[in-house]
Enzyme design. Structure first.
Site, PDB file in Angstrom:
ATOM      1  N   ASP A  42       0.853  -1.198   0.000  1.00 42.29           N
ATOM      2  CA  ASP A  42       0.000   0.000   0.000  1.00 42.29           C
ATOM      3  C   ASP A  42       0.885   1.242   0.000  1.00 42.29           C
ATOM      4  OD1 ASP A  42      -2.190   1.684   0.154  1.00 42.29           O
ATOM      5  OD2 ASP A  42      -2.396   1.486   2.326  1.00 42.29           O
TER       6      ASP A  42
ATOM      7  N   CYS B 269      -3.049   4.550  -4.587  1.00 36.36           N
ATOM      8  CA  CYS B 269      -3.925   5.635  -4.148  1.00 36.36           C
ATOM      9  C   CYS B 269      -3.669   6.898  -4.960  1.00 36.36           C
ATOM     10  CB  CYS B 269      -3.775   5.894  -2.647  1.00 36.36           C
ATOM     11  SG  CYS B 269      -2.121   6.376  -2.174  1.00 36.36           S
TER      12      CYS B 269
HETATM   13  N1  SAH Z   1      -1.031   1.010   4.625  1.00 39.23           N
HETATM   14  C1  SAH Z   1      -1.099   2.160   5.473  1.00 39.23           C
HETATM   15  C2  SAH Z   1      -0.981   3.471   4.722  1.00 39.23           C
HETATM   16  C3  SAH Z   1       0.270   3.604   3.901  1.00 39.23           C
HETATM   17  S1  SAH Z   1       0.739   5.248   3.609  1.00 39.23           S
HETATM   18  C4  SAH Z   1      -2.355   2.104   6.324  1.00 39.23           C
HETATM   19  O1  SAH Z   1      -3.137   1.174   6.191  1.00 39.23           O
HETATM   20  O2  SAH Z   1      -2.547   3.013   7.134  1.00 39.23           O
HETATM   21  C5  SAH Z   1       2.285   5.037   2.857  1.00 39.23           C
HETATM   22  C6  SAH Z   1       3.437   4.753   3.806  1.00 39.23           C
HETATM   23  O3  SAH Z   1       4.575   4.415   2.999  1.00 39.23           O
HETATM   24  C7  SAH Z   1       3.890   5.932   4.660  1.00 39.23           C
HETATM   25  O4  SAH Z   1       3.786   5.583   6.009  1.00 39.23           O
HETATM   26  C8  SAH Z   1       5.351   6.177   4.271  1.00 39.23           C
HETATM   27  O5  SAH Z   1       6.190   6.469   5.390  1.00 39.23           O
HETATM   28  C9  SAH Z   1       5.748   4.847   3.669  1.00 39.23           C
HETATM   29  N2  SAH Z   1       6.845   4.878   2.681  1.00 39.23           N
HETATM   30  C10 SAH Z   1       7.058   5.795   1.733  1.00 39.23           C
HETATM   31  N3  SAH Z   1       8.112   5.442   0.957  1.00 39.23           N
HETATM   32  C11 SAH Z   1       8.558   4.243   1.423  1.00 39.23           C
HETATM   33  C12 SAH Z   1       9.608   3.352   1.036  1.00 39.23           C
HETATM   34  N4  SAH Z   1      10.404   3.620   0.007  1.00 39.23           N
HETATM   35  N5  SAH Z   1       9.765   2.205   1.719  1.00 39.23           N
HETATM   36  C13 SAH Z   1       8.964   1.920   2.790  1.00 39.23           C
HETATM   37  N6  SAH Z   1       7.960   2.742   3.196  1.00 39.23           N
HETATM   38  C14 SAH Z   1       7.748   3.880   2.529  1.00 39.23           C
END
Ligand code: SAH
Length: 394
Positions: free
Chosen positions: A298, A338
């Site tokens: 996600d 998203c």
């Molecule tokens: N699945 C979550 C929402 C995800 S939001 C829920 O159910 O609430 C996206 C997330 O991806 C954020 O927390 C952000 O910190 C993380 N993120 C962004 N880039 C990333 C990367 N390269 N590797 C791991 N996490 C990452």
């Protein structure tokens, strides 16, 4: 007070006649009256017929429509809007529910309130304004919410510092604009989580994955689970309740990992099936030897604008290829996008090419979307943003 009027060029009224709620600046012929960013404006066609009332904004979208009826725009108007939004959440089984008190009360255009987002966490409303007009209306909106929600509302926290147009001449400060919250713990399908609206992303929690998390719970029994991009850990604690044998949560943000651990502890104190890692997604997948039976992808919106869609699709392809390569035989993959500018079809085609690259037999079990508290006006398909696939990987 005279409401300024925007006259459209001939023929440019067509989309408004189909109830699309935006007027692009190129459609405007001329303006009668003084118009400043955030003002209420009437929109007329080239023959001076009334079409709509909306909020004026400097930029490519010049007007966001608040009503297609020639009616009085006063406090009652806004109360009726909030009431309609609240009633829809009642119909959807959210407002008044004993097991879920985190949900979106207002979803912009989907609720006929362009520029406004309101998420409810128990009795606290976290509001985000995306237009100057909505920002100026904040006291009216608080009044409207108080009268409609009554005791279901004890506090309103405003969080518009990062969401108002960059050049707008306003200086929003995040903070409570009414009341105080006695708790930060909210409930989703009976699971608890801490909401950090001050420092957290968006309004503090992603309420849009509620139904998809509940679906994941049903697939979790006995499976080892990887929740990639876990943020506050939503999918992880549903997997645990669903009977997962082991759950790994990964996010590149240390703070997110901390929040995930706190939330897991809140629901399953001392349960050692869970572990969280602060690490980049690709690095984690490259280094992990474990073949997970259930994986969630996600990621954040890879594309915020049309001109970067191609790169975003490449990103989704790489990510999904990696997961499809690594997942255990008979594994289940929940994969999401998203990005509003990435269409459902484009996302599906991208996951399709990732599947083909992996050479494995892949079946679509579910096609997912945003829940009922993120409604999409049928006249405004741009409001649709969340899409997901649940895949069975042989
Ligand atoms: N699945 C979550 C929402 C995800 S939001 C829920 O159910 O609430 C996206 C997330 O991806 C954020 O927390 C952000 O910190 C993380 N993120 C962004 N880039 C990333 C990367 N390269 N590797 C791991 N996490 C990452």
């Amino acid at each position: 007070m005279q409401i300024p009027i925007i006259y459209l060029k001939p023929g440019k009224e067509q989309s408004l006649k189909r109830f699309h709620p935006w007027v692009f600046s190129g459609a405007v012929k001329n303006v009668r009256g003084n118009l400043e960013e955030g003002d209420l404006v009437a929109v007329h066609d080239a023959h001076d017929n009334f079409l709509a009332y909306g909020h004026y904004q400097i930029g490519s979208i010049a007007v966001r429509v608040i009503t297609f009826r020639d009616e009085v725009i006063d406090d009652n108007f806004w109360s009726r809007k909030i009431e309609a939004a609240w009633n829809l959440r009642k119909i959807a089984g959210l407002a008044g529910s004993s097991h879920t008190n985190a949900f979106r009360l207002v979803h912009g255009e989907g609720d006929g309130l362009p520029g406004l987002i309101v998420d409810m966490y128990d009795t606290t409303a976290v509001v985000q304004m995306h237009t100057v007009a909505m920002y100026r209306l904040r006291e009216t909106l608080v009044k409207a919410m108080r009268s409609v929600l009554g005791e279901a509302l004890t506090a309103v926290y405003e969080k518009s510092e990062g969401t108002l147009p960059f050049k707008a001449d306003v200086d929003p400060q995040n903070g409570f604009i009414w009341g105080r919250s006695s708790t930060r713990i909210a409930l989703e399908n009976g699971l608890k989580f801490n909401v950090d609206w001050e420092k957290g992303q968006k309004t503090g929690f992603f309420v849009d994955q509620r139904d998809n998390r509940a679906l994941l719970e049903r697939y979790s029994k006995g499976r080892s689970v990887l929740n990639m991009f876990c943020y506050t850990g939503g999918f992880s604690f549903y997997a645990m309740r669903g009977g997962a044998s082991m759950v790994h949560s990964v996010d590149s943000s240390e703070r997110a990992v901390q929040l995930t651990n706190e939330n897991v502890e809140l629901n399953f104190p001392g349960d050692n099936r869970h572990e969280a890692f602060a690490m980049d997604a690709f690095r984690f997948m490259e280094s992990s030897k474990h073949k997970y039976d259930l994986m969630v992808l996600d990621p954040p919106a890879f594309a915020k604008h049309m001109n970067v869609v191609k790169n975003a699709l490449q990103g989704y392809k790489r990510l999904n290829s990696k997961a499809l390569e690594q997942i255990a035989p008979g594994g289940i993959l929940f994969t999401f996008s998203c990005s509003q500018v990435v269409s459902r079809d484009a996302f599906r085609t991208t996951v399709f090419s990732a599947a083909a690259r992996s050479g494995r037999n892949v079946k679509i079990l579910h096609q997912l979307e945003q829940p009922a508290d993120h409604p999409v006006s049928i006249y405004h398909p741009e409001g649709e943003y969340l899409k997901g696939l649940v895949l069975f990987v042989e």
